[in-house]
Enzyme design. Sequence first.
Site, mmCIF file in Angstrom:
data_model
loop_
_atom_site.group_PDB
_atom_site.id
_atom_site.type_symbol
_atom_site.label_atom_id
_atom_site.label_comp_id
_atom_site.label_asym_id
_atom_site.label_seq_id
_atom_site.Cartn_x
_atom_site.Cartn_y
_atom_site.Cartn_z
ATOM 1 N N LYS A 174 0.842 -1.203 0.000
ATOM 2 C CA LYS A 174 0.000 0.000 0.000
ATOM 3 C C LYS A 174 0.876 1.251 0.000
ATOM 4 C CE LYS A 174 -0.633 -0.347 4.965
ATOM 5 N NZ LYS A 174 -1.556 -0.222 6.063
ATOM 6 N N TYR B 3 15.212 30.700 6.683
ATOM 7 C CA TYR B 3 13.994 31.315 7.213
ATOM 8 C C TYR B 3 14.081 31.457 8.726
ATOM 9 C CZ TYR B 3 11.451 30.736 2.828
ATOM 10 O OH TYR B 3 11.029 30.822 1.534
HETATM 11 C C1 PLP Z 1 -4.261 -4.749 7.121
HETATM 12 C C2 PLP Z 1 -2.762 -4.646 7.126
HETATM 13 N N1 PLP Z 1 -2.019 -5.760 7.043
HETATM 14 C C3 PLP Z 1 -0.679 -5.725 7.049
HETATM 15 C C4 PLP Z 1 0.003 -4.533 7.140
HETATM 16 C C5 PLP Z 1 1.521 -4.540 7.135
HETATM 17 O O1 PLP Z 1 2.048 -4.006 8.308
HETATM 18 P P1 PLP Z 1 3.619 -3.860 8.528
HETATM 19 O O2 PLP Z 1 4.089 -2.804 7.605
HETATM 20 O O3 PLP Z 1 3.736 -3.443 9.955
HETATM 21 O O4 PLP Z 1 4.216 -5.183 8.247
HETATM 22 C C6 PLP Z 1 -0.735 -3.353 7.236
HETATM 23 C C7 PLP Z 1 -0.043 -2.063 7.387
HETATM 24 O O5 PLP Z 1 -0.245 -1.348 8.317
HETATM 25 C C8 PLP Z 1 -2.148 -3.410 7.231
HETATM 26 O O6 PLP Z 1 -2.894 -2.296 7.319
#
Ligand code: PLP
Length: 426
Positions: free
Chosen positions: A84, A313
């Site tokens: 993601k 700044y």
């Molecule tokens: C539903 C879900 N599964 C897995 C993960 C993977 O998590 P991580 O990056 O801590 O391994 C996430 C990320 O937050 C998530 O939202």
Amino acid sequence: MSASHAPTELSSTPPDRNGTASPLEALGSGAGPVRVLRPRRAAPADAVRPTRAEVNLAHLRHNLRVLERALNGVKRPQIWGVLKADAYGHGAPAVARTLERAGIPGLGVALLEEAIELRDAGIRLPILVMGGYYGPRREGFEEIIARDLVPVVYDAGQIERLANVVRLEQRDRVGVHLKVDTGMGRLGATSSELEAVFAMLAKHPEVRLDGLMTHLACADADDLGVTIEQMRRFEEIEQRAKSFGLTPRVRHASNSAAMLRLPAAWLDIVRPGVALFGISPRAGLAPDLKPVIRVRSEVVALRTIAKGDSIGYGHTWQASRESVVATVPMGYADGLSRQLSNRGAALVRGQRAPIAGAVSMDLTMLDVTDVPGARVGDEVVFLGTQDGPLGRATISVEEIAALTGTIAWEVLTSISRRVPRFYREP
Ligand SMILES: Cc1ncc(COP(=O)(O)O)c(C=O)c1O
């Protein structure tokens, strides 16, 4: 190097890779073209400025192998990589392509848009859409079907709407993963909603319960008590599903921390994100992981300032001696936190140089008085390792997170789209 960094476009459902109509158009769904806002990132070919993120795909593959080796129990779960937020800032298409070739069996993303981006990039793996948001109308589920994605659902209304779309599209069945809330309190059917959800699934054979999943809130905490309790509740929910005749093929709960610490949470699939990118979600959990991203730029201006002069700044930095100041074209709009003003450092010639003054939107100054030989054109590393004439030094994601009061996940996902990603295949 990824070739799929299209400029911003609000497009109708794009043609497939052969330029023919998309499966959705071919179906004649009657819903009209689906409008999808495609993410934009500067393409490497557009890069004039020397600021860039280098993504080491060999390290990504290495991390996948490290994680595979960590799963050394009797029954090994599958690893589905969580990509993601543009693969945690590394560029989802190139990362997905690399993992697909390395044999990963599935991927997870948060958004339908992210899943579509991966399909458009030619990724054929199962893709789990974990955010569970498909919009108020039919189009979202139509995209799920047309693109052969795996939707996560968490309430009875979604299941009913999806069942309607499956019938309208004259499809046989669509497999879903049901997300249940075992203690995160964020997304997922709650205990009191489960009855209605199971009844809806039992009523609609068009929607097949392929997976049961939950998300763990405290898998990286000192105490694993909360996680163990979440797993107990998850098992209870699985039994309740069985009493409705529902037997999901796969169950999953583990993020990186749980997969590296708690074999009892492995189940059938694990969902690591951050560990794939070389970050241990807790100090020392997986020392063999290698960071995948490195952010570098170059010195574009150099000046000598007198003792007592101030820069930037707000004039927040004043020279305590005659000083040499280097200007680097990377700022907070690129993801370099303003909190690093007068606190962080960058690497020049293999040595640390403190950030001097306020980080501004596009530019940052470094005090290179103690970096002998610093000159215009020198490489500057804000994140990662640099070997230079003065030695070898590293600035880690964890160091930046500690300095800026955040977590490694936020540091990675803050590297903005303005920074082109270059893919290295050493
Ligand atoms: C539903 C879900 N599964 C897995 C993960 C993977 O998590 P991580 O990056 O801590 O391994 C996430 C990320 O937050 C998530 O939202």
